[in-house]
Design an enzyme around this catalytic site. Sequence first.
Site, PDB file in Angstrom:
ATOM      1  N   GLN A   1     -19.267   0.563  49.203  1.00 33.27           N
ATOM      2  CA  GLN A   1     -17.999   0.767  49.957  1.00 33.27           C
ATOM      3  C   GLN A   1     -17.590   2.121  49.815  1.00 33.27           C
ATOM      4  O   GLN A   1     -16.445   2.641  50.244  1.00 33.27           O
ATOM      5  CB  GLN A   1     -17.115  -0.012  48.974  1.00 33.27           C
ATOM      6  CG  GLN A   1     -17.246  -1.543  49.011  1.00 33.27           C
ATOM      7  CD  GLN A   1     -16.354  -2.247  48.118  1.00 33.27           C
ATOM      8  OE1 GLN A   1     -15.266  -2.782  48.079  1.00 33.27           O
ATOM      9  NE2 GLN A   1     -17.023  -2.558  46.833  1.00 33.27           N
ATOM     10  N   ASN A   2     -18.372   3.055  49.090  1.00 36.37           N
ATOM     11  CA  ASN A   2     -18.010   4.364  48.771  1.00 36.37           C
ATOM     12  C   ASN A   2     -17.982   5.222  49.940  1.00 36.37           C
ATOM     13  O   ASN A   2     -19.073   5.024  50.882  1.00 36.37           O
ATOM     14  CB  ASN A   2     -19.002   5.079  47.426  1.00 36.37           C
ATOM     15  CG  ASN A   2     -18.364   4.278  46.506  1.00 36.37           C
ATOM     16  OD1 ASN A   2     -17.397   3.648  46.225  1.00 36.37           O
ATOM     17  ND2 ASN A   2     -19.187   4.331  45.471  1.00 36.37           N
TER      18      ASN A   2
ATOM     19  N   HIS B   1     -17.633   1.097  54.543  1.00 38.27           N
ATOM     20  CA  HIS B   1     -16.274   1.859  54.800  1.00 38.27           C
ATOM     21  C   HIS B   1     -16.398   3.289  55.326  1.00 38.27           C
ATOM     22  O   HIS B   1     -15.624   4.185  55.218  1.00 38.27           O
ATOM     23  CB  HIS B   1     -15.370   2.021  53.322  1.00 38.27           C
ATOM     24  CG  HIS B   1     -15.257   0.374  52.868  1.00 38.27           C
ATOM     25  ND1 HIS B   1     -14.542   0.069  51.752  1.00 38.27           N
ATOM     26  CD2 HIS B   1     -15.104  -0.429  53.579  1.00 38.27           C
ATOM     27  CE1 HIS B   1     -14.279  -1.013  51.601  1.00 38.27           C
ATOM     28  NE2 HIS B   1     -14.585  -1.611  52.728  1.00 38.27           N
TER      29      HIS B   1
ATOM     30  N   CYS C   1     -14.009  17.688  70.274  1.00 35.35           N
ATOM     31  CA  CYS C   1     -15.093  16.767  69.830  1.00 35.35           C
ATOM     32  C   CYS C   1     -16.675  17.451  70.592  1.00 35.35           C
ATOM     33  O   CYS C   1     -16.431  17.677  71.700  1.00 35.35           O
ATOM     34  CB  CYS C   1     -14.775  15.359  70.867  1.00 35.35           C
ATOM     35  SG  CYS C   1     -16.192  14.279  70.686  1.00 35.35           S
TER      36      CYS C   1
ATOM     37  N   CYS D   1     -17.403  14.737  73.765  1.00 37.90           N
ATOM     38  CA  CYS D   1     -16.496  14.529  75.020  1.00 37.90           C
ATOM     39  C   CYS D   1     -15.549  15.778  75.194  1.00 37.90           C
ATOM     40  O   CYS D   1     -15.192  15.855  76.426  1.00 37.90           O
ATOM     41  CB  CYS D   1     -15.698  13.381  75.097  1.00 37.90           C
ATOM     42  SG  CYS D   1     -14.346  13.245  73.881  1.00 37.90           S
TER      43      CYS D   1
ATOM     44  N   SER E   1     -13.772  -3.496  42.145  1.00 40.06           N
ATOM     45  CA  SER E   1     -12.656  -4.197  41.252  1.00 40.06           C
ATOM     46  C   SER E   1     -12.644  -5.456  42.018  1.00 40.06           C
ATOM     47  O   SER E   1     -11.920  -6.561  41.718  1.00 40.06           O
ATOM     48  CB  SER E   1     -11.244  -3.643  41.601  1.00 40.06           C
ATOM     49  OG  SER E   1     -11.109  -3.296  42.883  1.00 40.06           O
TER      50      SER E   1
ATOM     51  N   LEU F   1     -16.912  -1.464  34.314  1.00 37.15           N
ATOM     52  CA  LEU F   1     -16.356  -1.002  33.148  1.00 37.15           C
ATOM     53  C   LEU F   1     -15.807  -2.318  32.344  1.00 37.15           C
ATOM     54  O   LEU F   1     -15.679  -2.270  31.190  1.00 37.15           O
ATOM     55  CB  LEU F   1     -15.425   0.011  33.347  1.00 37.15           C
ATOM     56  CG  LEU F   1     -15.044   0.755  32.088  1.00 37.15           C
ATOM     57  CD1 LEU F   1     -16.202   1.553  31.517  1.00 37.15           C
ATOM     58  CD2 LEU F   1     -14.213   1.906  32.775  1.00 37.15           C
TER      59      LEU F   1
ATOM     60  N   ALA G   1     -21.044   2.982  34.051  1.00 41.20           N
ATOM     61  CA  ALA G   1     -22.216   2.652  34.917  1.00 41.20           C
ATOM     62  C   ALA G   1     -23.412   3.633  34.499  1.00 41.20           C
ATOM     63  O   ALA G   1     -24.500   3.016  34.651  1.00 41.20           O
ATOM     64  CB  ALA G   1     -21.641   2.968  36.322  1.00 41.20           C
TER      65      ALA G   1
HETATM   66  P1  OAD Z   1     -11.385   0.265  42.776  1.00 39.26           P
HETATM   67  O1  OAD Z   1     -10.682   1.351  42.243  1.00 39.26           O
HETATM   68  O2  OAD Z   1     -10.574  -0.816  43.318  1.00 39.26           O
HETATM   69  O3  OAD Z   1     -12.407  -0.084  41.575  1.00 39.26           O
HETATM   70  C1  OAD Z   1     -13.096   0.579  40.703  1.00 39.26           C
HETATM   71  C2  OAD Z   1     -13.649  -0.326  39.819  1.00 39.26           C
HETATM   72  O4  OAD Z   1     -14.529   0.411  38.916  1.00 39.26           O
HETATM   73  C3  OAD Z   1     -12.839  -0.936  38.618  1.00 39.26           C
HETATM   74  O5  OAD Z   1     -13.097  -2.351  38.363  1.00 39.26           O
HETATM   75  C4  OAD Z   1     -13.143  -0.220  37.427  1.00 39.26           C
HETATM   76  O6  OAD Z   1     -12.827  -0.964  36.293  1.00 39.26           O
HETATM   77  C5  OAD Z   1     -14.511   0.171  37.600  1.00 39.26           C
HETATM   78  N1  OAD Z   1     -14.729   1.272  36.795  1.00 39.26           N
HETATM   79  C6  OAD Z   1     -14.166   2.570  36.629  1.00 39.26           C
HETATM   80  N2  OAD Z   1     -14.710   3.723  35.886  1.00 39.26           N
HETATM   81  C7  OAD Z   1     -16.025   2.895  35.911  1.00 39.26           C
HETATM   82  C8  OAD Z   1     -17.310   3.390  35.113  1.00 39.26           C
HETATM   83  N3  OAD Z   1     -17.457   4.565  34.516  1.00 39.26           N
HETATM   84  N4  OAD Z   1     -18.425   2.423  35.278  1.00 39.26           N
HETATM   85  C9  OAD Z   1     -18.454   1.261  35.807  1.00 39.26           C
HETATM   86  N5  OAD Z   1     -17.072   1.021  36.502  1.00 39.26           N
HETATM   87  C10 OAD Z   1     -16.071   1.865  36.307  1.00 39.26           C
HETATM   88  O7  OAD Z   1     -12.605   0.764  43.606  1.00 39.26           O
HETATM   89  P2  OAD Z   1     -13.220  -0.250  44.755  1.00 39.26           P
HETATM   90  O8  OAD Z   1     -13.578  -1.503  44.418  1.00 39.26           O
HETATM   91  O9  OAD Z   1     -14.672   0.616  45.108  1.00 39.26           O
HETATM   92  O10 OAD Z   1     -11.522   1.187  50.879  1.00 39.26           O
HETATM   93  O11 OAD Z   1     -12.424  -0.317  45.996  1.00 39.26           O
HETATM   94  C11 OAD Z   1     -12.671  -0.902  47.050  1.00 39.26           C
HETATM   95  C12 OAD Z   1     -12.246  -0.286  48.340  1.00 39.26           C
HETATM   96  O12 OAD Z   1     -10.770   0.026  48.119  1.00 39.26           O
HETATM   97  C13 OAD Z   1     -12.662   1.162  48.527  1.00 39.26           C
HETATM   98  O13 OAD Z   1     -13.925   1.139  49.238  1.00 39.26           O
HETATM   99  C14 OAD Z   1     -11.328   1.864  49.241  1.00 39.26           C
HETATM  100  C15 OAD Z   1     -10.212   1.180  48.625  1.00 39.26           C
HETATM  101  O14 OAD Z   1      -9.063   1.399  49.110  1.00 39.26           O
HETATM  102  C16 OAD Z   1     -10.809   1.917  51.838  1.00 39.26           C
HETATM  103  O15 OAD Z   1     -10.527   2.916  51.616  1.00 39.26           O
HETATM  104  C17 OAD Z   1     -11.145   1.418  52.982  1.00 39.26           C
END
Ligand code: OAD
Length: 247
Positions: A103-104, A121, A148, A151, A190, A215, A232
């Site tokens: 998702q990153n 994403h 662009c 185009c 998350s 975490l 991680a």
């Molecule tokens: P979140 O910020 O929602 O969640 C990050 C998760 O990583 C949390 O559950 C933390 O506990 C965990 N975490 C933090 N530090 C950590 C570490 N050192 N080791 C392991 N885990 C750790 O991020 P995402 O779930 O990626 O989308 O969010 C999903 C999507 O929401 C993103 O891709 C983005 C966002 O809005 C868009 O922008 C479309």
Amino acid sequence: MPRDRRQGRVAVGLDVFVLTGAGISAESGLGTFRDADGVWTRHDLSLVATPEGFARDPARVRAFYNARRANLATAAPNAAHFALARLQSGLAARSGRLFLCTQNVDDLHEQAGCVEVVHMHGELSATRCHACQAVWPDRAPLVADSACPACGATGTARPHVVWFGETPLRMEAIADALEESDLFVAIGTSGSVYPAAGFVAEARALGIRACEINLQPSDNARAFDERRYGPATEVVPAWAAEVLAGL
Ligand code: OAD
């Protein structure tokens, strides 16, 4: 191992589907979204991560993503990214596969040596023309009047990231890979943004074992068969080494 639903597929080694989220890049200095100091605690996502926000105030959106591009330029992959790259090549060497779906929008998996990373994403280091949909690599700051390269339209450049309300990318390839996998592993996410948050339920419905590495317990923690908690950079290398040792 092959299952009935994989009839016709040739690979017979272990097939692992890994979904990563912001937590895997946290120790590389890239902020997560929903933790206490997360991006969405400091920015209103409706203003910077929606098509409506971009239409209303493109300069604000460009500034937000330019700051993220600058932050990415200073970041380097960490031990968790490198462990996934080792696991990917180790599985491939034994007729298996690591399908890496993230998702990153950063490119730290690629910098660590992972190949064929599926960025559902989008990618921060690319720009898209919202007139013709051309996408090109771009790490420079987004500016209002850029043209662009496909185009020639000006003022149509936007970051190649999926905003809320838009459909994530490569969903068909992701569904196929999930269906073919033996193990589903979610790392550093998350579990609160769909469709990615629904992958664990899809995996379980297909009879695929699921493991969470995070975490702390995510919103979805109880859906997983196995849970491993800690940073991680510590937990992912240990888990990857166990998988490789068990092959
Ligand atoms: P979140 O910020 O929602 O969640 C990050 C998760 O990583 C949390 O559950 C933390 O506990 C965990 N975490 C933090 N530090 C950590 C570490 N050192 N080791 C392991 N885990 C750790 O991020 P995402 O779930 O990626 O989308 O969010 C999903 C999507 O929401 C993103 O891709 C983005 C966002 O809005 C868009 O922008 C479309």
